[in-house]
Design a protein around this motif. Structure first.
Motif, mmCIF file in Angstrom:
data_model
loop_
_atom_site.group_PDB
_atom_site.id
_atom_site.type_symbol
_atom_site.label_atom_id
_atom_site.label_comp_id
_atom_site.label_asym_id
_atom_site.label_seq_id
_atom_site.Cartn_x
_atom_site.Cartn_y
_atom_site.Cartn_z
ATOM 1 N N LEU A 248 21.721 -2.828 63.492
ATOM 2 C CA LEU A 248 20.874 -3.430 64.545
ATOM 3 C C LEU A 248 20.932 -4.956 64.442
ATOM 4 C CD1 LEU A 248 17.719 -1.134 64.422
ATOM 5 C CD2 LEU A 248 19.170 -1.536 66.429
ATOM 6 N N VAL A 413 7.961 -0.191 67.293
ATOM 7 C CA VAL A 413 8.973 0.808 66.910
ATOM 8 C C VAL A 413 9.873 0.208 65.831
ATOM 9 C CG1 VAL A 413 10.676 0.054 68.631
ATOM 10 C CG2 VAL A 413 10.636 2.442 67.859
ATOM 11 N N GLY A 415 12.878 -1.183 63.606
ATOM 12 C CA GLY A 415 14.143 -1.847 63.888
ATOM 13 C C GLY A 415 14.010 -3.160 64.635
ATOM 14 N N THR A 416 12.820 -3.413 65.230
ATOM 15 C CA THR A 416 12.734 -4.669 66.015
ATOM 16 C C THR A 416 12.778 -5.888 65.090
ATOM 17 O OG1 THR A 416 10.342 -4.415 65.988
ATOM 18 C CG2 THR A 416 11.485 -3.647 67.956
ATOM 19 N N LYS A 455 11.373 0.744 79.856
ATOM 20 C CA LYS A 455 11.240 2.016 79.134
ATOM 21 C C LYS A 455 9.812 2.320 78.689
ATOM 22 C CE LYS A 455 15.865 2.679 78.807
ATOM 23 N NZ LYS A 455 16.749 2.186 77.754
ATOM 24 N N TYR A 457 6.560 2.680 76.479
ATOM 25 C CA TYR A 457 6.402 2.879 75.031
ATOM 26 C C TYR A 457 7.567 3.659 74.426
ATOM 27 C CZ TYR A 457 1.830 0.798 75.069
ATOM 28 O OH TYR A 457 0.820 -0.103 75.177
ATOM 29 N N GLY A 458 8.475 4.109 75.292
ATOM 30 C CA GLY A 458 9.617 4.844 74.744
ATOM 31 C C GLY A 458 10.736 3.920 74.320
ATOM 32 N N LEU A 459 10.504 2.597 74.372
ATOM 33 C CA LEU A 459 11.606 1.666 74.048
ATOM 34 C C LEU A 459 12.018 1.784 72.583
ATOM 35 C CD1 LEU A 459 11.031 -1.263 72.362
ATOM 36 C CD2 LEU A 459 9.530 -1.629 74.299
ATOM 37 N N LEU A 460 13.309 1.576 72.387
ATOM 38 C CA LEU A 460 13.881 1.600 71.039
ATOM 39 C C LEU A 460 14.422 0.204 70.708
ATOM 40 C CD1 LEU A 460 15.956 4.926 71.351
ATOM 41 C CD2 LEU A 460 13.610 4.629 70.481
ATOM 42 N N ALA A 461 14.661 -0.031 69.432
ATOM 43 C CA ALA A 461 15.191 -1.338 69.040
ATOM 44 C C ALA A 461 16.535 -1.601 69.740
ATOM 45 C CB ALA A 461 15.357 -1.396 67.523
ATOM 46 N N THR A 462 17.325 -0.572 69.964
ATOM 47 C CA THR A 462 18.607 -0.748 70.662
ATOM 48 C C THR A 462 18.386 -1.208 72.099
ATOM 49 O OG1 THR A 462 18.510 1.648 70.940
ATOM 50 C CG2 THR A 462 20.106 0.794 69.327
ATOM 51 N N ASP A 463 17.256 -0.821 72.704
ATOM 52 C CA ASP A 463 16.966 -1.299 74.070
ATOM 53 C C ASP A 463 16.700 -2.806 74.040
ATOM 54 O OD1 ASP A 463 17.067 1.321 75.135
ATOM 55 O OD2 ASP A 463 15.010 1.678 74.442
#
Ligand SMILES: NC(=O)C1=CN([C@@H]2O[C@H](COP(=O)(O)OP(=O)(O)OC[C@H]3O[C@@H](n4cnc5c(N)ncnc54)[C@H](O)[C@@H]3O)[C@@H](O)[C@H]2O)[C@H](O)CC1
Ligand SMILES: [K+]
Length: 480
Positions: A248, A413, A415-416, A455, A457-463
């Protein structure tokens, strides 16, 4: 103590002011009105000639002319160029408003239209030809007008800077010789030699205390360089028990504009990361599962081939690994330390990016309020830059402090933090530490806001990684 600002810092403040709700147009309205107020207070209502350039300095002149005309003064305006040449935005709008106020604006299309007579039938000349956007020696119509203004017996009042003054160097090879300079917001270096009045034009406090798009104007990134590798080479040293974290960080560094990003991880992690993205170069370390003392020599050459080392993410807490990280740190010059590299016994340097728990671990301090004083003191004592992550991030080099309030609730989440470290590393590879960390905090949070809009609350660090280039492009485009 006199506070100075450079032309670049003024441009950054203007952009941040606009972002925090005080538009360029409002700043220009305030600037021009203040010039008119100062002039009337000092000289009364005389016959005034306003000489305007094509940029925003000229725009200030249009506003000043309107206020003086509305207060009953006799005002005439010379525009050094055609109306169609005037800078898009508030300057054009104010030329329109000036004409609506029935003030005559003479457009100078050729140098011979500028005669000595033009500058004699007035008692005051407002010099709104060139301001902080001036570069090099005054040329063309501006040069001709400057000479004619200086030969006029009228009182001369310069807007923001005497035209011909190079705000970058403070030099003035061919300049208006003003009786008074009305400069905006803060002094500019070199203006001390003039009779200068600093006026407030309403730049909001937040534009100075908080990171904003203006801070992206103060840094360089890919697109500001020609050749490969000039946009920065980042080495990520991490991974072991965790594999995603260094990946990441590396992807975020690439998305921020680093040209080359290498991930040095224990063999198993390196193999998996290599299969994760063809954009990443991996450098397998000696052990299969963790970073060990054998990696210190192994990494010496890699470290010398990169501009910045980003360390710690996913490395784990194995005592041998922590010892190795401490030894590796000693080999690094520019380094971003995050996560497992943030240990009290480590030779911390460069930029540290702790959350509050990690800050407690490295400083022994439990941050109570917003953490500004604690982070500033820590940076001062350790001679490094602290980016203390929180609902409002605190960035400090021990002297300066900037706050960053971009970000979204969804960014808790995992990874950020790895993403922020990657953004920081990419910017630090081609910028000073404090400016890099400030811009990184802003970009990371703004990318998180964009990801949250998409996205929720479904956001991911990749987003968040995905949004980095869009955010950078959006804010840099806005600055023109
Ligand atoms: N800082 C603030 O908060 C505010 C500043 N304002 C005013 O804006 C000017 C800066 O405006 P900008 O458009 O960036 O540049 P200028 O108007 O100074 O000049 C640009 C204009 O001049 C030409 N030019 C540049 N150098 C030369 C030269 N050596 N010879 C001839 N011509 C030159 C260039 O091509 C452009 O056309 C700032 O000073 C303030 O007065 C805001 O209006 C209010 C807030
Ligand atoms: K000026």
């Amino acid at each position: 103590m006199v506070e100075y600002v450079t032309a670049e810092e003024m441009r950054a403040l203007e952009a941040n002011a606009d972002y925090y709700g005080v538009s360029y147009g409002t700043l220009m309205e305030n600037a021009g009105r203040k010039v008119a107020e100062v002039l009337r207070a000092l000289y009364g209502c005389k016959r005034v000639l306003v000489v305007c350039g094509k940029g925003n300095n000229g725009g200030d002149g249009f506003v000043a002319a309107r206020y003086l005309a509305m207060s009953g003064c006799h005002v005439s305006v010379i525009l050094l160029g055609r109306a169609s040449d005037v800078k898009k935005g508030p300057a054009v709008e104010n030329l329109f408003k000036l004409r609506m106020a029935k003030v005559d604006v003479m457009e100078i299309e050729a140098p011979e239209m500028l005669t000595r007579e033009s500058f004699e039938a007035c008692e005051i000349i407002i010099d709104a030809i060139l301001g902080t956007g001036s570069y090099g020696v005054a040329r063309g119509l501006a040069a001709r007008a400057i000479n004619l203004i200086n030969n006029s017996p009228a009182i001369k009042v310069s807007v923001d800077t005497p035209s011909g003054f190079d705000a970058r160097t403070g030099q003035c090879p061919l300049c208006v010789k003003p009786d008074l300079v009305v400069t905006f917001h803060a002094m500019k270096k070199g203006l001390e030699r003039y009779n200068t009045e600093v006026v407030d034009i309403g730049i909001p406090e937040k534009a100075m205390t908080h990171a904003g798009p203006g801070d992206l104007l103060l840094i360089k990134s890919r697109g500001d360089f020609e050749h490969k590798g000039q946009s920065g080479r980042v080495l990520v040293i991490g991974g072991g028990p965790y594999i995603g974290a260094p990946a990441l960080t590396a992807m975020a560094a690439l998305r921020t504009g680093a040209d080359i990003v290498t991930v040095a991880s224990p063999r198993r992690a390196a193999d998996i990361i290599a299969s994760y993205s063809p954009n990443l170069i991996t450098y397998p370390l000696s052990d299969r599962n963790k970073i060990t003392g054998a990696d210190v020599d192994l990494l010496t050459e890699q470290i010398s081939r990169h501009d910045v080392i980003v360390m710690g993410m996913g490395a784990g807490h194995d005592p041998e690994t922590l010892r190795a990280l401490g030894e590796i740190m000693k080999l690094c010059d520019r380094v971003v330390l995050d996560a497992d590299a943030l240990q009290p016994e480590m030779p911390l340097k460069g930029i540290v990016t702790p959350h509050r728990g990690e800050f407690r671990r490295i400083s022994g301090i439990d941050v109570a309020g917003d953490g500004q004083e604690e982070a500033r003191e820590f940076s001062r004592s350790k001679n490094l830059v602290t980016l203390l992550k929180g609902r409002t991030d605190v960035i400090t080099d021990g002297q300066r402090v900037k706050l960053n309030s971009t970000g979204s609730p969804g960014m808790t989440v995992g990874g950020t933090g790895d993403v922020l470290a990657g953004i920081t590393g990419a910017l630090y590879s081609v910028n000073p530490a404090f400016e890099a960390a400030t811009a990184a905090a802003f970009i990371s949070g703004a990318a998180g806001e964009m990801a949250f809009r998409e996205k929720g609350y479904g956001l991911l660090a990749t987003d968040v990684v995905h949004c980095i280039p869009y955010v950078m492009k959006e804010f840099r485009q806005q600055q023109g």
